[in-house]
Design an enzyme around this catalytic site. Sequence first.
Site, PDB file in Angstrom:
ATOM      1  N   MET A 105      -3.912  -6.654   2.995  1.00  0.00           N
ATOM      2  CA  MET A 105      -4.490  -6.410   1.644  1.00  0.00           C
ATOM      3  C   MET A 105      -3.197  -6.622   0.627  1.00  0.00           C
ATOM      4  SD  MET A 105      -6.697  -3.098   2.674  1.00  0.00           S
ATOM      5  CE  MET A 105      -5.364  -2.506   3.786  1.00  0.00           C
ATOM      6  N   GLN A 140     -13.393  -3.135  -4.493  1.00  0.00           N
ATOM      7  CA  GLN A 140     -12.655  -2.624  -5.608  1.00  0.00           C
ATOM      8  C   GLN A 140     -13.117  -2.994  -6.803  1.00  0.00           C
ATOM      9  OE1 GLN A 140      -9.231  -4.710  -4.639  1.00  0.00           O
ATOM     10  NE2 GLN A 140      -8.006  -3.141  -3.706  1.00  0.00           N
ATOM     11  N   THR A 155      -0.223  -1.549   1.353  1.00  0.00           N
ATOM     12  CA  THR A 155      -0.744  -2.126   0.008  1.00  0.00           C
ATOM     13  C   THR A 155      -0.510  -0.496  -0.772  1.00  0.00           C
ATOM     14  OG1 THR A 155      -2.764  -2.047  -1.284  1.00  0.00           O
ATOM     15  CG2 THR A 155      -3.065  -1.335   1.033  1.00  0.00           C
ATOM     16  N   ASN A 156      -0.296  -0.868  -2.091  1.00  0.00           N
ATOM     17  CA  ASN A 156      -0.235   0.242  -2.978  1.00  0.00           C
ATOM     18  C   ASN A 156      -1.482   0.763  -3.529  1.00  0.00           C
ATOM     19  OD1 ASN A 156       2.788   0.844  -4.019  1.00  0.00           O
ATOM     20  ND2 ASN A 156       2.706  -1.307  -3.489  1.00  0.00           N
ATOM     21  N   THR A 157      -2.454  -0.106  -3.996  1.00  0.00           N
ATOM     22  CA  THR A 157      -3.570   0.199  -4.423  1.00  0.00           C
ATOM     23  C   THR A 157      -4.555   1.008  -3.666  1.00  0.00           C
ATOM     24  OG1 THR A 157      -3.605  -1.782  -5.937  1.00  0.00           O
ATOM     25  CG2 THR A 157      -5.773  -1.048  -5.161  1.00  0.00           C
ATOM     26  N   CYS A 170       3.285  -3.098  -6.593  1.00  0.00           N
ATOM     27  CA  CYS A 170       2.078  -3.900  -5.791  1.00  0.00           C
ATOM     28  C   CYS A 170       3.194  -4.578  -4.751  1.00  0.00           C
ATOM     29  CB  CYS A 170       1.222  -4.763  -6.891  1.00  0.00           C
ATOM     30  SG  CYS A 170       0.265  -5.927  -5.517  1.00  0.00           S
ATOM     31  N   THR A 171       2.466  -4.612  -3.371  1.00  0.00           N
ATOM     32  CA  THR A 171       3.360  -5.168  -2.470  1.00  0.00           C
ATOM     33  C   THR A 171       3.551  -6.462  -2.450  1.00  0.00           C
ATOM     34  OG1 THR A 171       1.074  -5.267  -0.825  1.00  0.00           O
ATOM     35  CG2 THR A 171       2.691  -3.283  -0.489  1.00  0.00           C
ATOM     36  N   GLU A 172       2.756  -7.317  -3.517  1.00  0.00           N
ATOM     37  CA  GLU A 172       3.081  -8.549  -3.715  1.00  0.00           C
ATOM     38  C   GLU A 172       4.077  -9.067  -4.821  1.00  0.00           C
ATOM     39  OE1 GLU A 172      -0.469  -8.457  -1.621  1.00  0.00           O
ATOM     40  OE2 GLU A 172       0.080  -7.574  -3.436  1.00  0.00           O
TER      41      GLU A 172
END
Length: 229
Positions: free
Chosen positions: A10, A52, A83-85, A196-198
Amino acid sequence: MKTIGVIGGMSAESTAIYYRELNRLVRERLGGLHSAELLIRSVDFAPIAELQAADRWDETGAILADAARKLEAAGADVILLATNTMHLNAEAIRGAIGVPFLHIGDATAAALKAWGVRRPLLLATRFTMEKAFYKDRLAAAGLDPLVPDQADRDRLQAIIYDELCQGVVRPQSTAAGLEMVARGRSAGVDGVIFGCTEVGLLLSPDQIDVPVVDTTLVHCEAAVNFALA
């Protein structure tokens, strides 16, 4: 060395960074041919992204709790959610397992406080920037996070889902991210969270004139600290 269980996918792009960084950190700490003891349960992100968007978080929580249970059954001594979210579902995951769950927000707050940051700019998905689960956790640690305005939140959401999660990094999107940081600096922020991990694919700390905490990296550090304790 304890075994780290990672719930990933994710997106797959950021999960690859977790794999690389966890192994790099273990190699740096132990030397030689050492690498991390890892288990990864990588989910299909498309149906989760649909849930989501529909605000069906109970269903995402059930999916992630199941993934956590499988990792524990396979021998994981600690669980990471890459993932943060989806830390919106942290309690559902915690309730499904008997091993520790390392919250990305706790690692982030600790890193910000170590830098002396009090009012960080949170750059993340719309869900993380707008819902209370993440900002409240930072506030409980004594921080006062700021998020971009609505137009910037919408732009960043599109960059993350339409570009970064699909392995696309566009120079104009990097420029847009730096403009968001500049507006945050004008509003008085004294640090930046790559929340966000991206986002670490889009921006680099050396482009920014205040301390930056990349949540992916500090989360990996917390996991390796636990695994090698």
